[in-house]
Structure formats: C-alpha cells, structure tokens
Design a protein around this motif. Structure first.
Motif, PDB file in Angstrom:
ATOM      1  N   GLN A 132      36.074 -27.109  86.437  1.00  0.00           N
ATOM      2  CA  GLN A 132      34.628 -26.908  86.473  1.00  0.00           C
ATOM      3  C   GLN A 132      34.269 -25.464  86.119  1.00  0.00           C
ATOM      4  O   GLN A 132      33.249 -25.207  85.467  1.00  0.00           O
ATOM      5  CB  GLN A 132      34.079 -27.258  87.867  1.00  0.00           C
ATOM      6  CG  GLN A 132      34.108 -28.735  88.205  1.00  0.00           C
ATOM      7  CD  GLN A 132      33.194 -29.546  87.292  1.00  0.00           C
ATOM      8  OE1 GLN A 132      32.176 -29.061  86.818  1.00  0.00           O
ATOM      9  NE2 GLN A 132      33.567 -30.804  87.051  1.00  0.00           N
ATOM     10  N   ALA A 133      35.100 -24.527  86.549  1.00  0.00           N
ATOM     11  CA  ALA A 133      34.846 -23.117  86.203  1.00  0.00           C
ATOM     12  C   ALA A 133      34.900 -22.909  84.697  1.00  0.00           C
ATOM     13  O   ALA A 133      34.075 -22.197  84.118  1.00  0.00           O
ATOM     14  CB  ALA A 133      35.864 -22.218  86.909  1.00  0.00           C
ATOM     15  N   ARG A 134      35.871 -23.554  84.053  1.00  0.00           N
ATOM     16  CA  ARG A 134      35.970 -23.425  82.589  1.00  0.00           C
ATOM     17  C   ARG A 134      34.767 -24.068  81.908  1.00  0.00           C
ATOM     18  O   ARG A 134      34.263 -23.564  80.901  1.00  0.00           O
ATOM     19  CB  ARG A 134      37.266 -24.062  82.073  1.00  0.00           C
ATOM     20  CG  ARG A 134      38.536 -23.393  82.588  1.00  0.00           C
ATOM     21  CD  ARG A 134      39.741 -23.730  81.718  1.00  0.00           C
ATOM     22  NE  ARG A 134      39.853 -25.138  81.405  1.00  0.00           N
ATOM     23  CZ  ARG A 134      40.435 -26.047  82.185  1.00  0.00           C
ATOM     24  NH1 ARG A 134      40.958 -25.667  83.353  1.00  0.00           N
ATOM     25  NH2 ARG A 134      40.518 -27.307  81.819  1.00  0.00           N
ATOM     26  N   LEU A 135      34.285 -25.181  82.441  1.00  0.00           N
ATOM     27  CA  LEU A 135      33.131 -25.855  81.846  1.00  0.00           C
ATOM     28  C   LEU A 135      31.869 -24.995  81.939  1.00  0.00           C
ATOM     29  O   LEU A 135      31.069 -24.949  80.992  1.00  0.00           O
ATOM     30  CB  LEU A 135      32.893 -27.201  82.540  1.00  0.00           C
ATOM     31  CG  LEU A 135      33.889 -28.315  82.213  1.00  0.00           C
ATOM     32  CD1 LEU A 135      33.585 -29.558  83.044  1.00  0.00           C
ATOM     33  CD2 LEU A 135      33.843 -28.650  80.722  1.00  0.00           C
ATOM     34  N   THR A 136      31.673 -24.329  83.077  1.00  0.00           N
ATOM     35  CA  THR A 136      30.485 -23.478  83.209  1.00  0.00           C
ATOM     36  C   THR A 136      30.587 -22.255  82.306  1.00  0.00           C
ATOM     37  O   THR A 136      29.581 -21.788  81.764  1.00  0.00           O
ATOM     38  CB  THR A 136      30.270 -23.037  84.666  1.00  0.00           C
ATOM     39  OG1 THR A 136      31.485 -22.477  85.189  1.00  0.00           O
ATOM     40  CG2 THR A 136      29.843 -24.207  85.546  1.00  0.00           C
ATOM     41  N   LEU A 137      31.800 -21.747  82.114  1.00  0.00           N
ATOM     42  CA  LEU A 137      31.979 -20.646  81.162  1.00  0.00           C
ATOM     43  C   LEU A 137      31.699 -21.123  79.735  1.00  0.00           C
ATOM     44  O   LEU A 137      31.116 -20.389  78.924  1.00  0.00           O
ATOM     45  CB  LEU A 137      33.392 -20.071  81.265  1.00  0.00           C
ATOM     46  CG  LEU A 137      33.702 -19.283  82.546  1.00  0.00           C
ATOM     47  CD1 LEU A 137      35.168 -18.892  82.589  1.00  0.00           C
ATOM     48  CD2 LEU A 137      32.812 -18.040  82.644  1.00  0.00           C
ATOM     49  N   ASP A 138      32.082 -22.358  79.432  1.00  0.00           N
ATOM     50  CA  ASP A 138      31.774 -22.928  78.114  1.00  0.00           C
ATOM     51  C   ASP A 138      30.263 -23.091  77.932  1.00  0.00           C
ATOM     52  O   ASP A 138      29.731 -22.881  76.836  1.00  0.00           O
ATOM     53  CB  ASP A 138      32.454 -24.284  77.944  1.00  0.00           C
ATOM     54  CG  ASP A 138      33.950 -24.147  77.664  1.00  0.00           C
ATOM     55  OD1 ASP A 138      34.389 -23.034  77.322  1.00  0.00           O
ATOM     56  OD2 ASP A 138      34.666 -25.159  77.795  1.00  0.00           O
ATOM     57  N   ALA A 139      29.576 -23.451  79.019  1.00  0.00           N
ATOM     58  CA  ALA A 139      28.121 -23.599  78.936  1.00  0.00           C
ATOM     59  C   ALA A 139      27.448 -22.257  78.670  1.00  0.00           C
ATOM     60  O   ALA A 139      26.393 -22.193  78.033  1.00  0.00           O
ATOM     61  CB  ALA A 139      27.584 -24.217  80.228  1.00  0.00           C
ATOM     62  N   LEU A 140      28.045 -21.182  79.139  1.00  0.00           N
ATOM     63  CA  LEU A 140      27.486 -19.851  78.903  1.00  0.00           C
ATOM     64  C   LEU A 140      27.448 -19.504  77.426  1.00  0.00           C
ATOM     65  O   LEU A 140      26.468 -18.933  76.926  1.00  0.00           O
ATOM     66  CB  LEU A 140      28.304 -18.793  79.658  1.00  0.00           C
ATOM     67  CG  LEU A 140      27.933 -18.554  81.117  1.00  0.00           C
ATOM     68  CD1 LEU A 140      29.020 -17.763  81.823  1.00  0.00           C
ATOM     69  CD2 LEU A 140      26.607 -17.817  81.210  1.00  0.00           C
ATOM     70  N   THR A 141      28.490 -19.842  76.708  1.00  0.00           N
ATOM     71  CA  THR A 141      28.556 -19.495  75.297  1.00  0.00           C
ATOM     72  C   THR A 141      27.940 -20.557  74.408  1.00  0.00           C
ATOM     73  O   THR A 141      27.679 -20.305  73.231  1.00  0.00           O
ATOM     74  CB  THR A 141      30.012 -19.282  74.853  1.00  0.00           C
ATOM     75  OG1 THR A 141      30.760 -20.477  75.098  1.00  0.00           O
ATOM     76  CG2 THR A 141      30.642 -18.128  75.611  1.00  0.00           C
ATOM     77  N   GLY A 142      27.702 -21.744  74.955  1.00  0.00           N
ATOM     78  CA  GLY A 142      27.125 -22.810  74.160  1.00  0.00           C
ATOM     79  C   GLY A 142      28.140 -23.824  73.681  1.00  0.00           C
ATOM     80  O   GLY A 142      27.796 -24.735  72.925  1.00  0.00           O
ATOM     81  N   ARG A 143      29.404 -23.667  74.090  1.00  0.00           N
ATOM     82  CA  ARG A 143      30.377 -24.714  73.740  1.00  0.00           C
ATOM     83  C   ARG A 143      29.923 -26.056  74.306  1.00  0.00           C
ATOM     84  O   ARG A 143      30.137 -27.097  73.705  1.00  0.00           O
ATOM     85  CB  ARG A 143      31.757 -24.354  74.326  1.00  0.00           C
ATOM     86  CG  ARG A 143      32.547 -23.342  73.524  1.00  0.00           C
ATOM     87  CD  ARG A 143      33.991 -23.320  74.014  1.00  0.00           C
ATOM     88  NE  ARG A 143      34.814 -22.407  73.249  1.00  0.00           N
ATOM     89  CZ  ARG A 143      35.139 -21.186  73.644  1.00  0.00           C
ATOM     90  NH1 ARG A 143      34.681 -20.742  74.801  1.00  0.00           N
ATOM     91  NH2 ARG A 143      35.899 -20.411  72.901  1.00  0.00           N
ATOM     92  N   ALA A 144      29.321 -25.986  75.494  1.00  0.00           N
ATOM     93  CA  ALA A 144      28.709 -27.177  76.093  1.00  0.00           C
ATOM     94  C   ALA A 144      27.228 -26.880  76.246  1.00  0.00           C
ATOM     95  O   ALA A 144      26.859 -25.880  76.858  1.00  0.00           O
ATOM     96  CB  ALA A 144      29.340 -27.469  77.456  1.00  0.00           C
TER      97      ALA A 144
END
Length: 430
Positions: A401-413
C-alpha cells in the motif's frame, strides 16, 4: 477529449501583441503546417513562411517551427506558428485551422495533460507548472520551480526504491521462513528501514505547505477599539484600505487586504475592536469574527494592552501611536511604531518578514500541496504499521500500500477526475 485529435490554441498572451504563438499538437500537426505554409520546415529550426488559407489568400508572414514526437513538449508531433500579434491576424489563422479536417481547439490544460499522459512530465511536475504559471511572488516562483524541476519526484522515487527493497526482504521471509534463523535479522532490518523511511516522509508532511505561499500568510491586527489597527493596516499595505476614525467601533467586520512584501504573500486582516461588553448587536458579531480570525491567524499584531492578547505562538506586541504622548506604554520587547509619523514601520516590516520566513518552506526547496501531503501521510502511516507488525503477510500488505500511494503521488496511479481537476487550472494554450 480524444488523444488522437490534433489540437491548436494560442499559447501567448491575448492580442494585440508584438508576437502571437499558435501551437498545434497531435498526429495532424505537420499536415496542418503544410496546408498553411506549403511545406514542413526542418525540425527545430525557425523558418519564415507565408501562411495562406484554403483559397490561397495570404494570412500572415510567420516563423514556423516543428518538433517531431516523442521528443517534444507534449510527446507527440508539435508545431508553432509565430504570428504578428494583431487580433485580426490571430482570428484569421484560427479560422483557417478550424477549417482543416481533424483539427479542433484545445481545452484548458490539454497540452500539458498530453505531456503527462505521454510521459514527458509526472503529476508533481504538472502541479509545479500550474503553480509557476500562477506565481505572483518571488517565493512562489522559486517553490514552483523546484517542484516543476523534478526534485520532489526524485525523492519519491528514492523512497519507492527503499520500500521496494523492504518488500523484497518481506517476500523472501514469506517464501523461506522455514529455512533457518534469518527471520530475526531480516525483521530487525525491515523494522529499522520502515521507521527510517517513515521519519523522512513524516518530516515532509509536517513541513510548511505550499498553500501558505500561494494564499498568503494571515496577519491579523488585533486590539481594543481605537488602538490604531486601521491606521497601521493602511500604512502596511500603502493605501487606504480601511476607514480610519476616532469613533470607537468604526470597523465592524473583518477587512482582508492581500499584499506582497519582500517577495512574500501576506493577507492582512483588520478586525473589529475587542471589548468585553457592547449593546450593539452588529459590533458583537464583528467581535466574534475577530476572535475567529485570530484563531486562524499565522501571525497576530497585538495593539492592545501588553499581555492581554490571545495565546498564540506568533503574537507580536506592538506599541502603536508612538507619536501620541498619552499612549499606553509597553515593555522593551514590544515594537514601537507610529503609522502617522512613519516611525518604526521599517523595523515592524523586518520583524514580520523574518517571522514569516520561519513559517514558510525554504524558497529554494519544493513545498507539498494538500493532495501530496495526504498521500505522504498515508504512506508514513502504512510504514509505521508495517514496522509495528509481527505478521509477515500484514507487513507485506502495508508495504504494498505504501508503494501504491507513492505511485499515486507521481501519477503512475491516477483517476480521470483528478486529472480533470488539475489541468482545468491551466489556460487553454498550455
């Protein structure tokens, strides 16, 4: 919006101007150039061309530039027409482009949105660009430039790699936990790694945000009636923003005045005078609004009797009306000023700006916005829960989940609603 469309828009300021820049982006950009100019110039070299409409009528003599994708600002074929900046010229070229098949006018932020979708910038850089375009002060410009330059993105990627390494250790434990006694060693490594990563992210979460830079620090002038608040406000903002009168209770409502001082955005608030009792219902409402303004203040300039101001970490005692021999004296630590005689004003502004700088992110570093802060807080929370857990499956899930929220920061998600909200902040030609 369809990514297969070819879009165009005026990217420079509204005419009349010396030069107007018309941008086109999409698969038909170069065909549009050929239709108007009769040829497609060599990439990335300005070329003078006569632009004509479909009837052969001359529209303008312009400089034409082409930028083949994917190495362009939008990641697709992009062209610019540098026109003479008259209104009639721009309208004529827009009409000629509209008449070409497959071209349409761009929507707000569509050029930048394509740059994001084609990997030319990430979400943080796009937000930094939006802040840069709206920057009005030097501190706003510097913070937006740091965000747009990718400093924040590089830090996120470093954190993501650390989280990925911790996830790999966790998955190894899940797969090979029955093969020896490496569990304790790896658990200590993972726990320490999660805590260190949590602390680094939490420091950024608690640092001053970009909102203070963008909206301005709220400076409330408070004190009893006739203490000189309105006169001081007018002197600070260098104009007659508030009515000044010897009649007590003249200021009934909160007056907000934005101003930039030393490259910092401030929002000064003149307030109704505070007193314990009043029979005037309107004044009583004003007093309640004054108290609410003080609760939300970043800095309070207190013009009342020393020590009677609200409990606030950034309250500055001001001894106003220094030209009046009958004024109430304050201690040596108070700032003595006279807005009428222009005494002590320079010192007050210096103290204000120095206090403000401590409440703002450093001008040479990025500052996070509300969206980024929320995702960072979620990441930090997940890392802390992973550090405290003794169940490998739970640890693995928190790290995921931590990796997913970091991805959301950059726009990957990302979600389309998020992109719609962000790029709607841009002008049509950006």
């Amino acid at each position: 919006m369809r990514a297969t469309d070819t879009i165009f828009a005026l990217s420079s300021g509204a005419p009349p101007a010396a030069i107007s820049v018309m941008r086109m982006s999409g698969p038909g950009a170069f065909a549009a150039v050929e239709a108007l100019a009769g040829r497609v110039p060599e990439p990335r070299r300005a070329s003078l061309a006569v632009l004509r409409d479909s009837k052969g009528e001359e529209l303008d003599r312009a400089l034409v530039l082409t930028f083949p994708g994917p190495n362009s600002a939008t990641g697709e074929d992009l062209a610019e027409l540098h026109l003479h900046g008259g209104k009639a010229v721009v309208r004529a070229v827009e009409a000629a482009l509209t008449a070409l098949p497959g071209l349409r006018r761009a929507e707000a932020g569509e050029f930048t949105r394509r740059a994001f979708l084609n990997g030319r910038m990430d979400l943080n850089e796009a937000e930094g660009l939006a802040d840069l375009l709206s920057a009005e002060t030097e501190w706003q410009r510097r913070a937006a430039g740091a965000m747009m330059g990718g400093a924040f993105t590089r830090r996120i990627e470093a954190w993501r790699q650390e989280a990925l390494a911790l996830s790999a250790l966790t998955e190894a434990e899940i797969d090979f936990s029955d093969e020896g006694d490496v569990e304790t060693q790896n658990k200590d490594t993972i726990t320490t790694g999660c805590i260190c990563l949590h602390d680094a992210i939490d420091r950024l979460v608690k640092s001053p945000g970009v909102e203070k830079l963008r909206d301005g620090l709220r400076i409330v002038l408070g004190g009893p009636p006739n203490s000189g608040k309105s006169t001081l406000l007018n002197a600070l903002v260098a104009r007659d923003a508030a009515i000044v009168s010897d009649i007590a209770g003249t200021t009934r409502d909160v007056i907000e005045v934005p101003v930039s001082i030393d490259g910092i955005a401030f929002l000064f608030l003149d307030t109704a005078g505070l007193r314990d009792e009043t029979d005037d219902r309107i004044e009583a409402i004003g007093i309640e609004r004054t108290k609410a303004a003080m609760d939300n203040a970043d800095i309070i300039l207190w013009l009342g009797e020393e020590g009677t101001g609200p409990d606030h970490p950034h309250l500055i005692e001001v001894e106003a009306k220094s030209d009046d021999p009958t004024r109430k004296r304050k201690g040596s630590h108070a700032l003595t000023v006279s807005a009428v005689a222009d005494e002590g004003m320079t010192n007050l502004i210096v103290v204000l700006t120095e206090t403000a700088k401590a409440l703002l992110p450093p001008p040479d570093q990025f500052a996070v916005n509300a969206r980024q802060r929320t995702l960072l807080a979620q990441t930090a929370s997940g890392l802390l829960e992973a550090a405290e857990s003794h169940d490998w499956l739970i640890i693995a899930e928190h790290l995921r989940q931590a990796r997913l929220t970091l991805d959301a920061l950059t726009g990957r998600a990302h979600t389309e609603d998020l992109l719609d909200t962000l790029f709607a902040r841009f002008c049509v030609g950006k």
